[in-house]
Design an enzyme around this catalytic site. Structure first.
Site, PDB file in Angstrom:
ATOM      1  N   TYR A  21       0.851  -1.186   0.000  1.00 49.64           N
ATOM      2  CA  TYR A  21       0.000   0.000   0.000  1.00 49.64           C
ATOM      3  C   TYR A  21       0.885   1.234   0.000  1.00 49.64           C
ATOM      4  CZ  TYR A  21      -3.496   3.432   1.587  1.00 49.64           C
ATOM      5  OH  TYR A  21      -4.337   4.523   1.692  1.00 49.64           O
TER       6      TYR A  21
ATOM      7  N   ASP B 136       9.274   2.851  -0.136  1.00 46.88           N
ATOM      8  CA  ASP B 136       8.222   3.502   0.633  1.00 46.88           C
ATOM      9  C   ASP B 136       8.444   3.133   2.098  1.00 46.88           C
ATOM     10  OD1 ASP B 136       6.000   4.334   1.960  1.00 46.88           O
ATOM     11  OD2 ASP B 136       4.536   3.457   0.578  1.00 46.88           O
TER      12      ASP B 136
ATOM     13  N   LYS C 267       4.193   9.119   8.881  1.00 44.39           N
ATOM     14  CA  LYS C 267       3.992   8.493  10.198  1.00 44.39           C
ATOM     15  C   LYS C 267       4.977   8.971  11.279  1.00 44.39           C
ATOM     16  CE  LYS C 267       1.027   5.028   8.337  1.00 44.39           C
ATOM     17  NZ  LYS C 267       1.016   4.193   7.153  1.00 44.39           N
TER      18      LYS C 267
HETATM   19  C1  LIG Z   1       0.374   4.685   5.810  1.00 47.96           C
HETATM   20  C2  LIG Z   1       1.121   4.422   4.574  1.00 47.96           C
HETATM   21  C3  LIG Z   1       1.022   5.265   3.458  1.00 47.96           C
HETATM   22  C4  LIG Z   1       0.025   6.386   3.379  1.00 47.96           C
HETATM   23  O1  LIG Z   1       0.261   7.380   4.324  1.00 47.96           O
HETATM   24  P1  LIG Z   1      -0.956   8.375   4.724  1.00 47.96           P
HETATM   25  O2  LIG Z   1      -0.311   9.342   5.666  1.00 47.96           O
HETATM   26  O3  LIG Z   1      -1.997   7.510   5.348  1.00 47.96           O
HETATM   27  O4  LIG Z   1      -1.437   9.011   3.479  1.00 47.96           O
HETATM   28  C5  LIG Z   1       1.842   5.019   2.380  1.00 47.96           C
HETATM   29  N1  LIG Z   1       2.707   3.994   2.379  1.00 47.96           N
HETATM   30  C6  LIG Z   1       2.832   3.155   3.428  1.00 47.96           C
HETATM   31  C7  LIG Z   1       3.823   2.041   3.385  1.00 47.96           C
HETATM   32  C8  LIG Z   1       2.023   3.327   4.547  1.00 47.96           C
HETATM   33  O5  LIG Z   1       2.109   2.464   5.565  1.00 47.96           O
END
Ligand SMILES: *Cc1c(COP(=O)(O)O)cnc(C)c1O
Length: 436
Positions: free
Chosen positions: A149, A244, A272
């Protein structure tokens, strides 16, 4: 069970009202408990490893706001730095010295980043990183892995992980086939599939984007050589490798997954933990790539609240404390203690259960074999997860309400909380047997 079943009546009332106001009663799908059923907890406060709901129940929290709360909730020193920042104004639309400070802290810990840009969410970070990769290479296609994701930008909402899988909508309505057209999907941990895509789409692939440890499809570890293989392919094919690390950054270790493996990405996305619980994201990489971003270069990217001074203050204090006061070896040991306790209880009860962790991030599945890709995950027992989730919740343990979400342990969790969790699990596992 030795405890009295808690009441969720106030949360249920609030949920009923919220359902009239927000789709599913929530502002992000997983919060609705739709995968496990029942009433989502309406939270009133959180402190250290604990959260409290509107009915006055308290829980040991393993959701951690889905990742940011690595120091535990409302850490006093972080709270103080936010309060100080608030007194100086909330947003200026001008550069601040604090942004420079946070950027330097990130770059020191992740030397693959020589220049970065702050945004307001992980979604924005990934969306922008893809634009930069396309602009830089002059190519259109990207490769992502099923189960990973990367936020909800159109071209990345293709066979996405947790959020989308929970809803059973792998490709969302509203994402046009044209937006998805340039996104190629490969199974995680499958280098051959990636090589095949590069053969089929020679000189058309701008980038590979990957969760270097997957936290949005339970917990999936890259097999030995997978990330290094991606690095080699990207170098050979003149495509960019995007890690990511929105979830894994400052969570699996002080330097993310890139601090644990022998290869470096071209672009990293963050979110995060770097905001410590306030909205933020970032993307960055080599100077050579990042100088192509506006206004230095032609690749446009912007944000009214980007580098927001309150978020940045919260991020600076969080990273300072991580660097100076806390030790990931200690956090890792805590998480391993939790998982070995859970595995023991599962095996005592003959329930198939696998679990893995890195630093402060973990995942578990009701499965005979460990999870290496999204297909393995789809084959796990979701009914037993649902039962486990609810019984643990009744026992005061707040796990993510989806088998696809990773779990998070903070530096505020002590042996007491870990051991209490295992004790509750030892009462819950025998209740699961009839479902196996
Ligand atoms: C949470 C997450 C996102 C998206 O971040 P948001 O702040 O919710 O838009 C993208 N990539 C990874 C791996 C994530 O865990």
């Amino acid at each position: 069970m030795s405890y009295i079943s808690p009441s969720y009546s106030r949360s249920a009332e609030l949920f009923l009202e919220a359902q009239n106001l927000f789709p599913g009663g929530v502002n992000s799908p997983v919060r609705a408990f739709s995968q496990v059923g029942g009433t989502p907890l309406f939270i009133t406060k959180a402190k250290g490893p604990m959260v409290w709901d509107e009915d006055g129940n308290s829980y040991i929290d393993y959701v951690g706001s889905y990742g940011p709360a690595i120091l535990g909730h409302a850490h006093p020193e972080v709270a103080e730095s936010i309060t100080n920042a608030l007194n100086h104004g909330f947003s200026f639309g001008s550069p601040t010295a604090k942004e420079t400070k946070l950027a330097k802290m990130i770059m020191e810990l992740m030397p693959s980043i020589e220049m970065l840009r702050f945004v307001s969410s992980g979604t924005e970070a990934c969306m922008s990183a893809i634009r930069v990769a396309r602009g830089y290479t002059g190519r259109d296609k990207i490769i992502k892995f099923s189960g990973c994701y990367h936020g909800h930008a159109d071209m990345l909402l293709v066979q996405a992980g947790s959020g989308a899988a929970s809803c059973g909508v792998p490709v969302s309505p509203g994402v046009t086939s044209k937006a998805a057209f340039d996104t190629l999907v490969a199974p995680y941990n499958d280098l051959e599939a990636v090589e095949d895509l590069f053969c089929e789409y020679k000189d058309q692939i701008a980038a590979i984007i990957v969760e270097p440890i997957v936290g949005n499809c339970s917990f999936i570890r890259p097999v030995a050589g997978f990330l290094e293989g991606l690095r080699q392919i990207c170098t050979d094919q003149k495509a960019l490798l995007i890690f990511d690390e929105v979830m894994t950054g400052f969570r699996v270790g002080l330097s993310g997954v890139q601090g644990l493996v022998q290869c470096k990405p071209d672009i990293t996305t963050l979110g995060k933990v770097i905001g410590g619980g306030l909205p933020i994201g970032a993307f960055g990489g080599s100077r050579e790539i990042m100088k192509r971003v506006a206004p230095m270069g032609a690749i446009y990217q912007a944000g009214t609240l980007s580098g927001n001074p309150i978020s940045v203050s919260c991020g600076i204090k969080t990273l300072e404390l991580l660097r100076e006061k806390y030790c990931f070896t200690f956090l890792s040991a805590h998480v391993k203690r939790l998982l070995s306790g859970l595995k023991q209880v599962a095996s005592d009860n003959n329930i198939p259960f696998v679990a893995d962790s890195e630093g402060g991030m973990f995942g578990f599945s009701f499965s005979e074999k460990s999870i290496t890709n999204s297909e393995d995950m789809a084959a796990t027992n979701s009914q037993i997860f649902t039962r486990f989730f609810h019984k643990m919740l009744e026992g005061g343990i707040y796990l993510a309400p989806s088998a696809y979400e990773a779990g998070f342990v903070s530096f505020a969790h002590s042996n007491d909380e870990i051991d209490k969790t295992i004790t509750i699990a030892s009462k819950v596992f025998p209740l699961l047997k009839k479902d196996v």
